[in-house]
Scaffold this motif. Structure first.
Motif, PDB file in Angstrom:
ATOM      1  N   VAL A  52     -18.485  45.412  33.841  1.00  0.00           N
ATOM      2  CA  VAL A  52     -18.094  44.174  34.513  1.00  0.00           C
ATOM      3  C   VAL A  52     -17.051  44.577  35.551  1.00  0.00           C
ATOM      4  CG1 VAL A  52     -17.095  41.865  34.260  1.00  0.00           C
ATOM      5  CG2 VAL A  52     -18.573  42.779  32.450  1.00  0.00           C
ATOM      6  N   PRO A  53     -17.508  45.028  36.750  1.00  0.00           N
ATOM      7  CA  PRO A  53     -16.569  45.514  37.764  1.00  0.00           C
ATOM      8  C   PRO A  53     -15.481  44.471  38.055  1.00  0.00           C
ATOM      9  CG  PRO A  53     -18.831  45.989  38.417  1.00  0.00           C
ATOM     10  CD  PRO A  53     -18.911  45.127  37.185  1.00  0.00           C
ATOM     11  N   GLY A  54     -14.254  44.953  38.152  1.00  0.00           N
ATOM     12  CA  GLY A  54     -13.130  44.054  38.407  1.00  0.00           C
ATOM     13  C   GLY A  54     -12.424  43.627  37.136  1.00  0.00           C
ATOM     14  N   SER A  55     -13.084  43.762  35.986  1.00  0.00           N
ATOM     15  CA  SER A  55     -12.464  43.401  34.707  1.00  0.00           C
ATOM     16  C   SER A  55     -11.453  44.463  34.294  1.00  0.00           C
ATOM     17  CB  SER A  55     -13.541  43.279  33.629  1.00  0.00           C
ATOM     18  OG  SER A  55     -12.970  43.382  32.339  1.00  0.00           O
ATOM     19  N   SER A  56     -10.346  44.039  33.669  1.00  0.00           N
ATOM     20  CA  SER A  56      -9.355  44.987  33.151  1.00  0.00           C
ATOM     21  C   SER A  56      -9.967  45.900  32.098  1.00  0.00           C
ATOM     22  CB  SER A  56      -8.188  44.231  32.512  1.00  0.00           C
ATOM     23  OG  SER A  56      -7.659  43.259  33.368  1.00  0.00           O
ATOM     24  N   TYR A  57     -11.074  45.492  31.508  1.00  0.00           N
ATOM     25  CA  TYR A  57     -11.682  46.223  30.390  1.00  0.00           C
ATOM     26  C   TYR A  57     -12.951  46.955  30.820  1.00  0.00           C
ATOM     27  CZ  TYR A  57      -8.243  43.325  28.216  1.00  0.00           C
ATOM     28  OH  TYR A  57      -7.047  42.745  27.916  1.00  0.00           O
ATOM     29  N   ASP A  58     -13.213  46.958  32.138  1.00  0.00           N
ATOM     30  CA  ASP A  58     -14.407  47.634  32.664  1.00  0.00           C
ATOM     31  C   ASP A  58     -14.393  49.098  32.249  1.00  0.00           C
ATOM     32  OD1 ASP A  58     -16.813  47.698  34.211  1.00  0.00           O
ATOM     33  OD2 ASP A  58     -15.723  48.757  35.781  1.00  0.00           O
ATOM     34  N   HIS A 162      -0.606  36.475  24.139  1.00  0.00           N
ATOM     35  CA  HIS A 162      -0.438  37.453  25.211  1.00  0.00           C
ATOM     36  C   HIS A 162       1.027  37.832  25.382  1.00  0.00           C
ATOM     37  CE1 HIS A 162      -4.387  35.705  27.040  1.00  0.00           C
ATOM     38  NE2 HIS A 162      -4.592  36.427  25.977  1.00  0.00           N
ATOM     39  N   VAL A 163       1.250  38.955  26.026  1.00  0.00           N
ATOM     40  CA  VAL A 163       2.619  39.431  26.276  1.00  0.00           C
ATOM     41  C   VAL A 163       3.382  38.431  27.139  1.00  0.00           C
ATOM     42  CG1 VAL A 163       3.956  41.187  27.510  1.00  0.00           C
ATOM     43  CG2 VAL A 163       2.132  41.879  25.944  1.00  0.00           C
ATOM     44  N   GLU A 164       2.715  37.935  28.171  1.00  0.00           N
ATOM     45  CA  GLU A 164       3.366  36.995  29.094  1.00  0.00           C
ATOM     46  C   GLU A 164       2.291  36.209  29.827  1.00  0.00           C
ATOM     47  OE1 GLU A 164       6.938  38.111  31.632  1.00  0.00           O
ATOM     48  OE2 GLU A 164       5.383  37.957  33.162  1.00  0.00           O
ATOM     49  N   TYR A 165       2.556  34.933  30.077  1.00  0.00           N
ATOM     50  CA  TYR A 165       1.609  34.114  30.833  1.00  0.00           C
ATOM     51  C   TYR A 165       1.688  34.406  32.322  1.00  0.00           C
ATOM     52  CZ  TYR A 165       0.195  30.869  27.165  1.00  0.00           C
ATOM     53  OH  TYR A 165      -0.348  30.297  26.079  1.00  0.00           O
ATOM     54  N   PRO A 166       0.626  34.035  33.048  1.00  0.00           N
ATOM     55  CA  PRO A 166       0.681  34.155  34.510  1.00  0.00           C
ATOM     56  C   PRO A 166       1.683  33.183  35.116  1.00  0.00           C
ATOM     57  CG  PRO A 166      -1.487  33.380  33.769  1.00  0.00           C
ATOM     58  CD  PRO A 166      -0.658  33.561  32.554  1.00  0.00           C
ATOM     59  N   PRO A 167       2.079  33.417  36.377  1.00  0.00           N
ATOM     60  CA  PRO A 167       2.926  32.464  37.081  1.00  0.00           C
ATOM     61  C   PRO A 167       2.244  31.096  37.110  1.00  0.00           C
ATOM     62  CG  PRO A 167       2.605  34.480  38.362  1.00  0.00           C
ATOM     63  CD  PRO A 167       1.691  34.558  37.189  1.00  0.00           C
ATOM     64  N   PRO A 168       2.968  29.994  37.150  1.00  0.00           N
ATOM     65  CA  PRO A 168       4.427  29.905  37.257  1.00  0.00           C
ATOM     66  C   PRO A 168       5.116  29.753  35.913  1.00  0.00           C
ATOM     67  CG  PRO A 168       3.507  27.727  37.596  1.00  0.00           C
ATOM     68  CD  PRO A 168       2.342  28.657  37.276  1.00  0.00           C
ATOM     69  N   CYS A 195      -7.847  43.310  23.275  1.00  0.00           N
ATOM     70  CA  CYS A 195      -7.801  44.595  22.562  1.00  0.00           C
ATOM     71  C   CYS A 195      -6.368  45.120  22.530  1.00  0.00           C
ATOM     72  CB  CYS A 195      -8.732  45.606  23.243  1.00  0.00           C
ATOM     73  SG  CYS A 195      -8.948  47.114  22.275  1.00  0.00           S
ATOM     74  N   PRO A 196      -5.561  44.625  21.582  1.00  0.00           N
ATOM     75  CA  PRO A 196      -4.159  45.073  21.513  1.00  0.00           C
ATOM     76  C   PRO A 196      -4.061  46.569  21.236  1.00  0.00           C
ATOM     77  CG  PRO A 196      -4.535  43.139  20.115  1.00  0.00           C
ATOM     78  CD  PRO A 196      -5.894  43.650  20.538  1.00  0.00           C
ATOM     79  N   LEU A 197      -3.116  47.220  21.910  1.00  0.00           N
ATOM     80  CA  LEU A 197      -2.899  48.661  21.729  1.00  0.00           C
ATOM     81  C   LEU A 197      -1.434  48.904  21.348  1.00  0.00           C
ATOM     82  CD1 LEU A 197      -4.859  50.084  24.807  1.00  0.00           C
ATOM     83  CD2 LEU A 197      -5.636  49.894  22.426  1.00  0.00           C
ATOM     84  N   PRO A 198      -1.148  50.043  20.711  1.00  0.00           N
ATOM     85  CA  PRO A 198       0.230  50.325  20.304  1.00  0.00           C
ATOM     86  C   PRO A 198       1.176  50.341  21.503  1.00  0.00           C
ATOM     87  CG  PRO A 198      -1.307  51.875  19.293  1.00  0.00           C
ATOM     88  CD  PRO A 198      -2.089  51.105  20.313  1.00  0.00           C
ATOM     89  N   GLY A 199       2.187  49.490  21.460  1.00  0.00           N
ATOM     90  CA  GLY A 199       3.251  49.522  22.467  1.00  0.00           C
ATOM     91  C   GLY A 199       2.891  48.989  23.835  1.00  0.00           C
ATOM     92  N   ARG A 200       1.630  48.563  24.028  1.00  0.00           N
ATOM     93  CA  ARG A 200       1.304  48.057  25.357  1.00  0.00           C
ATOM     94  C   ARG A 200       0.110  47.103  25.314  1.00  0.00           C
ATOM     95  NH1 ARG A 200      -2.792  50.678  28.610  1.00  0.00           N
ATOM     96  NH2 ARG A 200      -3.995  52.139  27.336  1.00  0.00           N
ATOM     97  N   ALA A 201       0.054  46.271  26.348  1.00  0.00           N
ATOM     98  CA  ALA A 201      -1.108  45.422  26.564  1.00  0.00           C
ATOM     99  C   ALA A 201      -1.889  45.997  27.735  1.00  0.00           C
ATOM    100  CB  ALA A 201      -0.673  43.998  26.888  1.00  0.00           C
ATOM    101  N   ILE A 202      -3.206  45.970  27.655  1.00  0.00           N
ATOM    102  CA  ILE A 202      -4.009  46.456  28.783  1.00  0.00           C
ATOM    103  C   ILE A 202      -3.730  45.597  30.009  1.00  0.00           C
ATOM    104  CG2 ILE A 202      -6.392  46.672  29.622  1.00  0.00           C
ATOM    105  CD1 ILE A 202      -7.121  47.601  26.750  1.00  0.00           C
ATOM    106  N   HIS A 203      -3.579  44.292  29.800  1.00  0.00           N
ATOM    107  CA  HIS A 203      -3.130  43.390  30.862  1.00  0.00           C
ATOM    108  C   HIS A 203      -2.214  42.347  30.199  1.00  0.00           C
ATOM    109  CE1 HIS A 203      -2.957  40.468  34.035  1.00  0.00           C
ATOM    110  NE2 HIS A 203      -3.753  41.180  34.821  1.00  0.00           N
ATOM    111  N   PRO A 204      -0.991  42.144  30.729  1.00  0.00           N
ATOM    112  CA  PRO A 204      -0.036  41.269  30.026  1.00  0.00           C
ATOM    113  C   PRO A 204      -0.505  39.812  29.909  1.00  0.00           C
ATOM    114  CG  PRO A 204       0.783  41.874  32.210  1.00  0.00           C
ATOM    115  CD  PRO A 204      -0.408  42.742  31.935  1.00  0.00           C
ATOM    116  N   TRP A 205      -1.404  39.372  30.793  1.00  0.00           N
ATOM    117  CA  TRP A 205      -1.910  37.995  30.716  1.00  0.00           C
ATOM    118  C   TRP A 205      -3.083  37.874  29.766  1.00  0.00           C
ATOM    119  CZ3 TRP A 205      -2.704  36.810  36.671  1.00  0.00           C
ATOM    120  CH2 TRP A 205      -1.484  36.970  37.327  1.00  0.00           C
ATOM    121  N   LYS A 206      -3.632  39.018  29.355  1.00  0.00           N
ATOM    122  CA  LYS A 206      -4.883  38.984  28.592  1.00  0.00           C
ATOM    123  C   LYS A 206      -4.754  39.553  27.194  1.00  0.00           C
ATOM    124  CE  LYS A 206      -7.638  39.372  32.809  1.00  0.00           C
ATOM    125  NZ  LYS A 206      -8.639  40.148  33.557  1.00  0.00           N
TER     126      LYS A 206
END
Ligand SMILES: [Zn+2]
Length: 246
Positions: A52-58, A162-168, A195-206
């Motif tokens: 899925v080109p453009g996806s954070s999980y591509d 999620h780690v943090e929501y998108p703006p605003p 897909c939560p990972l140790p110590g980080r999110a692949i994308h903070p909104w997702k």
């Protein structure tokens, strides 16, 4: 309350896309807390790298049929996340909503009675329009709310963890998110991330981190105690349909 075994509210966790990396990360956290999981799968991409080109999980490997059956044996469930992850419209509904169910059921050799809208809720009108033709029993979206006991199963909300929501908004992770509301309503929380990972999110909104997932589950169990039914969405939908048929 319609819930079984005297339970007063319900908690589910779902992961869109079904990345194979769940096996080494989220799955052991589920086992530790005794909470079943659920994956929403793109029907044409089982057991192959995500395309899925453009996806954070591509490019990430997606769970195979065998891995999904092993998770099923531990109480996990699946839903259909469209055929290609294209935005669902009333024009592409026949393939993305209807054909996708047949393709995924053939790929997995499992019944798949729940549809999970890909992208965002813009796909809802198309999903709803073709749900009956595909005989889906429920539709999962990403409306951030608790589902009431009498909720429309074809319009179920899910709570982003999620780690943090998108703006605003920039709302940060909250392990208590909607739990007290669900207790008061006797409702059903369906959490969602990828897909939560140790110590980080692949994308903070997702996504949340693996540590945050652990904290969320610990909070659900500690605050929920014996009152919370820890259940996979297919089991909850089947229970509610049986209850409502009486
Ligand atoms: Zn998705």
């Amino acid at each position: 309350m319609p819930w079984p075994h005297g339970k007063r509210w319900v908690y589910s966790m779902t992961y869109d896309e079904g990345c194979a990396a769940l096996l080494d990360n989220a799955v052991p956290v589920h086992r530790r807390h005794g909470i079943p999981g659920h994956v929403a799968l793109v029907a044409s991409q089982v057991g192959v790298p995500r395309n899925v080109p453009g996806s954070s999980y591509d490019g990430m490997m997606i769970l195979s049929k065998e891995q999904i059956h092993a998770l099923r044996a531990e109480g996990w469930g699946v839903s259909c996340h469209s055929l290609t992850h294209a935005g669902v419209t009333v024009e592409n509904g026949p393939t993305e909503v209807v054909q996708s169910r047949r393709v995924l059921e053939a790929a997995l050799d499992l019944p798949v009675p729940i549809f999970c809208i890909p992208g965002n809720n813009d796909g809802y009108p198309g999903a709803r329009a073709f749900a009956a033709e595909a005989s889906y029993q429920a539709i999962l979206g990403i409306w951030d709310r608790v589902n009431a006991p009498d909720a429309d199963l074809l319009c179920l909300g899910r709570v982003p963890i999620h780690v943090e929501y998108p703006p605003p908004f920039y709302s940060v992770f909250d392990p208590y998110k909607r739990i007290h509301q669900a207790i008061d309503m006797g409702g059903w929380i369906i959490d969602y991330c990828h897909c939560p990972l140790p110590g980080r999110a692949i994308h903070p909104w997702k996504d949340c981190t693996l540590e945050q997932l652990d904290e969320r589950f610990a909070t659900v169990r500690r605050v929920g105690g014996d009152d919370v039914w820890l259940a996979e969405p297919n089991d909850v939908v089947a229970h509610l349909l049986a209850e409502r048929a009486e």
